[in-house]
Design a protein around this motif. Structure first.
Motif, mmCIF file in Angstrom:
data_model
loop_
_atom_site.group_PDB
_atom_site.id
_atom_site.type_symbol
_atom_site.label_atom_id
_atom_site.label_comp_id
_atom_site.label_asym_id
_atom_site.label_seq_id
_atom_site.Cartn_x
_atom_site.Cartn_y
_atom_site.Cartn_z
ATOM 1 N N PHE A 211 0.801 -1.217 0.000
ATOM 2 C CA PHE A 211 0.000 0.000 0.000
ATOM 3 C C PHE A 211 0.839 1.274 0.000
ATOM 4 N N ALA A 212 2.129 1.143 0.364
ATOM 5 C CA ALA A 212 3.014 2.306 0.274
ATOM 6 C C ALA A 212 3.177 2.737 -1.185
ATOM 7 N N LEU A 213 2.893 1.823 -2.107
ATOM 8 C CA LEU A 213 3.065 2.116 -3.524
ATOM 9 C C LEU A 213 1.886 2.894 -4.114
ATOM 10 N N ALA A 214 0.782 2.992 -3.357
ATOM 11 C CA ALA A 214 -0.446 3.543 -3.934
ATOM 12 C C ALA A 214 -0.815 4.894 -3.332
ATOM 13 N N ASP A 215 -1.708 5.602 -4.024
ATOM 14 C CA ASP A 215 -2.223 6.878 -3.536
ATOM 15 C C ASP A 215 -3.543 6.707 -2.808
ATOM 16 N N GLY A 216 -4.089 5.501 -2.884
ATOM 17 C CA GLY A 216 -5.352 5.274 -2.199
ATOM 18 C C GLY A 216 -5.868 3.888 -2.487
ATOM 19 N N MET A 217 -7.033 3.574 -1.892
ATOM 20 C CA MET A 217 -7.602 2.237 -2.074
ATOM 21 C C MET A 217 -9.109 2.287 -1.954
ATOM 22 N N ILE A 218 -9.767 1.291 -2.558
ATOM 23 C CA ILE A 218 -11.172 1.051 -2.252
ATOM 24 C C ILE A 218 -11.260 -0.356 -1.694
ATOM 25 N N MET A 219 -12.225 -0.569 -0.806
ATOM 26 C CA MET A 219 -12.282 -1.848 -0.102
ATOM 27 C C MET A 219 -13.727 -2.272 0.124
ATOM 28 N N SER A 220 -14.001 -3.535 -0.177
ATOM 29 C CA SER A 220 -15.240 -4.155 0.271
ATOM 30 C C SER A 220 -14.874 -5.026 1.466
ATOM 31 N N ALA A 221 -15.295 -4.620 2.654
ATOM 32 C CA ALA A 221 -14.966 -5.388 3.863
ATOM 33 C C ALA A 221 -15.728 -6.708 3.917
ATOM 34 N N LYS A 222 -16.660 -6.904 2.973
ATOM 35 C CA LYS A 222 -17.410 -8.159 2.899
ATOM 36 C C LYS A 222 -16.530 -9.319 2.450
ATOM 37 N N LYS A 223 -15.331 -9.006 1.995
ATOM 38 C CA LYS A 223 -14.370 -10.042 1.625
ATOM 39 C C LYS A 223 -13.329 -10.147 2.744
ATOM 40 N N ASP A 224 -12.158 -9.538 2.557
ATOM 41 C CA ASP A 224 -11.107 -9.696 3.569
ATOM 42 C C ASP A 224 -11.290 -8.825 4.820
ATOM 43 N N GLY A 225 -12.457 -8.200 4.973
ATOM 44 C CA GLY A 225 -12.755 -7.540 6.244
ATOM 45 C C GLY A 225 -13.419 -8.523 7.204
ATOM 46 N N LEU A 226 -13.735 -9.718 6.700
ATOM 47 C CA LEU A 226 -14.362 -10.784 7.495
ATOM 48 C C LEU A 226 -15.653 -10.340 8.185
ATOM 49 N N VAL A 227 -16.438 -9.531 7.475
ATOM 50 C CA VAL A 227 -17.725 -9.103 8.024
ATOM 51 C C VAL A 227 -18.837 -9.313 7.000
ATOM 52 N N ASN A 228 -20.069 -9.048 7.403
ATOM 53 C CA ASN A 228 -21.211 -9.277 6.533
ATOM 54 C C ASN A 228 -21.619 -8.037 5.736
ATOM 55 N N ILE A 229 -21.172 -6.875 6.187
ATOM 56 C CA ILE A 229 -21.457 -5.649 5.416
ATOM 57 C C ILE A 229 -20.395 -4.604 5.759
ATOM 58 N N GLY A 230 -20.052 -3.767 4.783
ATOM 59 C CA GLY A 230 -19.122 -2.670 5.056
ATOM 60 C C GLY A 230 -18.071 -2.506 3.982
ATOM 61 N N GLY A 231 -17.460 -1.339 3.992
ATOM 62 C CA GLY A 231 -16.397 -1.043 3.040
ATOM 63 C C GLY A 231 -15.759 0.276 3.402
ATOM 64 N N PHE A 232 -14.768 0.691 2.659
ATOM 65 C CA PHE A 232 -14.202 2.029 2.873
ATOM 66 C C PHE A 232 -13.364 2.468 1.690
ATOM 67 N N LEU A 233 -12.992 3.733 1.769
ATOM 68 C CA LEU A 233 -12.209 4.398 0.745
ATOM 69 C C LEU A 233 -11.090 5.096 1.517
ATOM 70 N N ALA A 234 -9.848 4.978 1.041
ATOM 71 C CA ALA A 234 -8.751 5.661 1.756
ATOM 72 C C ALA A 234 -7.847 6.339 0.742
#
Ligand code: PLP
Length: 473
Positions: A246-269
């Protein structure tokens, strides 16, 4: 080292599943219009439709949910999640969203002007749709090896740097508001991207001053592949590998429903403050105040813990081992699958298993239907039902290269004996493959038709000069 480590957890809460009898499965399938999305969950014995939002949470996640702070602004749960995101991804700004596509919506709304291009190794379908919805053009620059289904490549999700450079030079960097890469490459079989490739891609984007965003839904699975397959990372922890990624990137999008190990959620950084400010305004408009996004405080707590648990090597070696176990067993039974197996799913080559069914009669859907009828297993068609489209000029159907059925594996949900059962049902089905009939559409909407289409099996269909002759009528 054990190649298929046992589940690194014991089960303390159970949800019963039952296998309906054959007659009940047949009538459920008929009622569902031979579309597996039309089934009710109780009608399914083993559900491998997706790995998204179907994770089993840990006792720590459930107990943290009781500590959720539901304050509208400045909730404690937000700061807990912020700390974890800082530790793993180290972006100065983040915004919670209700799931991954909401993060995509915000990012694309802030950055894309009509006519612009967004390159990636391969965009996931919601990413692609969000880019198109802003008038942009998604572009896939994956390495050619990704398209050869039984060719071994350790990082089949890699982006082809020559293709990328040539593409940027052709359309001009000013027409590329940001560039992406998806880890692992979901649309291409869950194949990983190497750190070497991430570094090279980041370098190219930097050279042309194009902000670089990682679609990070399966970042931990990708990091574990890097540890296993990229020798210089064998001795590093997953957290160290993630930091480098992640040091290589300027940002990320994430669906926490996958590797967040939850049933709903996400984020943008992101790193950029003005983008953060703009994205915050979009978030307030569509999702909610920046300290909760579209989520409850308790959801933020569960994600904060899930993101730490997903980095545990016991978990990751079990996770990749489980997928690999299923792949090996299927190959032993002579069932054609895409190799090597990715992290989150196995893809069966239905076109190869059912060569007597032409593409226009949906061999993937025919197989998926049969797996349900044979053993109550729900899978997903990834072939002509989902992806064939009429050519705008000739109106002839353009079919995807491969007719696949995806067996997605929910995280921490099924045990090895469930997988053994899946192998048994698949080999019974393969043994009578020539009796499996093709399918015909009786209803289909124009867009994303696989979700709501209705089909019917074709009796004794044969194909003559590319035209279907239906013997029964
Ligand atoms: C699931 C997924 C998304 C979208 O996330 P949702 O939470 O389903 O909205 C985006 N990109 C990839 C690679 C995904 O797998």
């Amino acid at each position: 080292m054990i190649s298929h480590p046992p589940e690194p957890f014991r089960i303390k809460m159970v949800e019963p599943i039952t296998l309906l009898d054959r007659k009940a499965r047949e009538s459920a399938m008929q009622r569902a219009g031979y579309n597996l999305f039309g089934l009710r969950s109780e009608e399914i014995f083993i559900d491998l439709l997706t790995d998204s939002g179907v994770c089993a949470m840990s006792h720590k996640q459930w107990s943290a949910m009781l500590e959720g702070d539901e304050a509208y602004a400045g909730a404690r749960s937000y700061f807990r999640l912020a700390e974890v995101i800082q530790d793993i991804f180290d972006f100065p700004y983040f915004l919670p969203t209700h799931q991954g596509r909401a993060a995509e919506h915000i990012l694309t709304t802030c950055l894309i002007k009509p006519g612009q291009y967004v390159p990636s190794n391969m965009h996931f379908d919601t990413t692609e749709a969000n880019i198109r919805a802003r008038g942009g053009n998604p572009v896939n620059c994956i390495i050619d090896e990704a398209y050869i289904s039984n060719l071994y490549h350790p990082f089949k999700g890699n982006l082809d740097c020559l293709k990328l450079r040539e593409f940027i030079q052709r359309v001009g960097a000013e027409n590329i508001p940001f560039g992406m890469i998806t880890v692992t490459n979901n649309a291409g079989g869950g194949q990983p991207v190497s750190l070497e490739n991430l570094r090279a891609v980041s370098q190219i984007y930097k050279e042309f001053c194009i902000p670089f965003f990682i679609d990070a839904c399966r970042f931990a699975e990708n990091a574990y592949f890097i540890k296993l397959r990229e020798p210089e990372y064998a001795g590093k922890s997953i957290l160290e590998i993630c930091s480098e990624m992640f040091a290589l990137a300027d940002g990320m999008i994430m669906s926490a429903k996958k590797d967040g190990l939850v049933n709903i959620g996400g984020f943008l950084a992101m790193r950029d403050k003005s983008l953060f400010e703009q994205a915050s305004n979009e978030l307030i408009l569509h999702e909610g105040f920046p300290t909760y996004g579209g989520l409850a405080g308790r959801d933020l707590e569960a994600i904060a813990i899930g993101l730490r648990e997903v980095l545990e090597e016991d978990y990751l070696s079990y996770r990749l081992g489980q997928t690999n176990y299923l792949a090996e067993k299927l190959l032993e039974k002579g069932i054609p699958i895409i190799e090597p197996a990715g992290a989150h799913a196995i893809y069966i080559n239905a076109g190869m298993l059912l060569p007597h069914i032409p593409k226009e009669h949906f061999p993937g859907q025919a197989l998926a239907v049969e797996l349900y009828l044979e053993g109550g297993i729900r899978t997903g068609e990834i072939g002509s039902l989902a992806f064939a489209y009429p050519d705008p000029q000739t109106n002839k159907m353009v079919h995807p290269r491969l007719e696949l059925v995806r067996l997605a594996i929910p995280r921490r949900v099924y045990t090895q004996s469930h997988l053994d059962y899946v192998v048994e049902v698949l080999s019974r089905t393969a043994a009578k493959s020539e009796t499996i009939q093709g399918m015909e559409l009786i209803y289909a909407p124009k867009l994303l038709r696989h979700f709501t289409a209705k089909l019917t099996p074709i009796q004794n269909s044969i194909v003559y000069n590319g035209k279907s002759l239906n013997a029964v009528g």
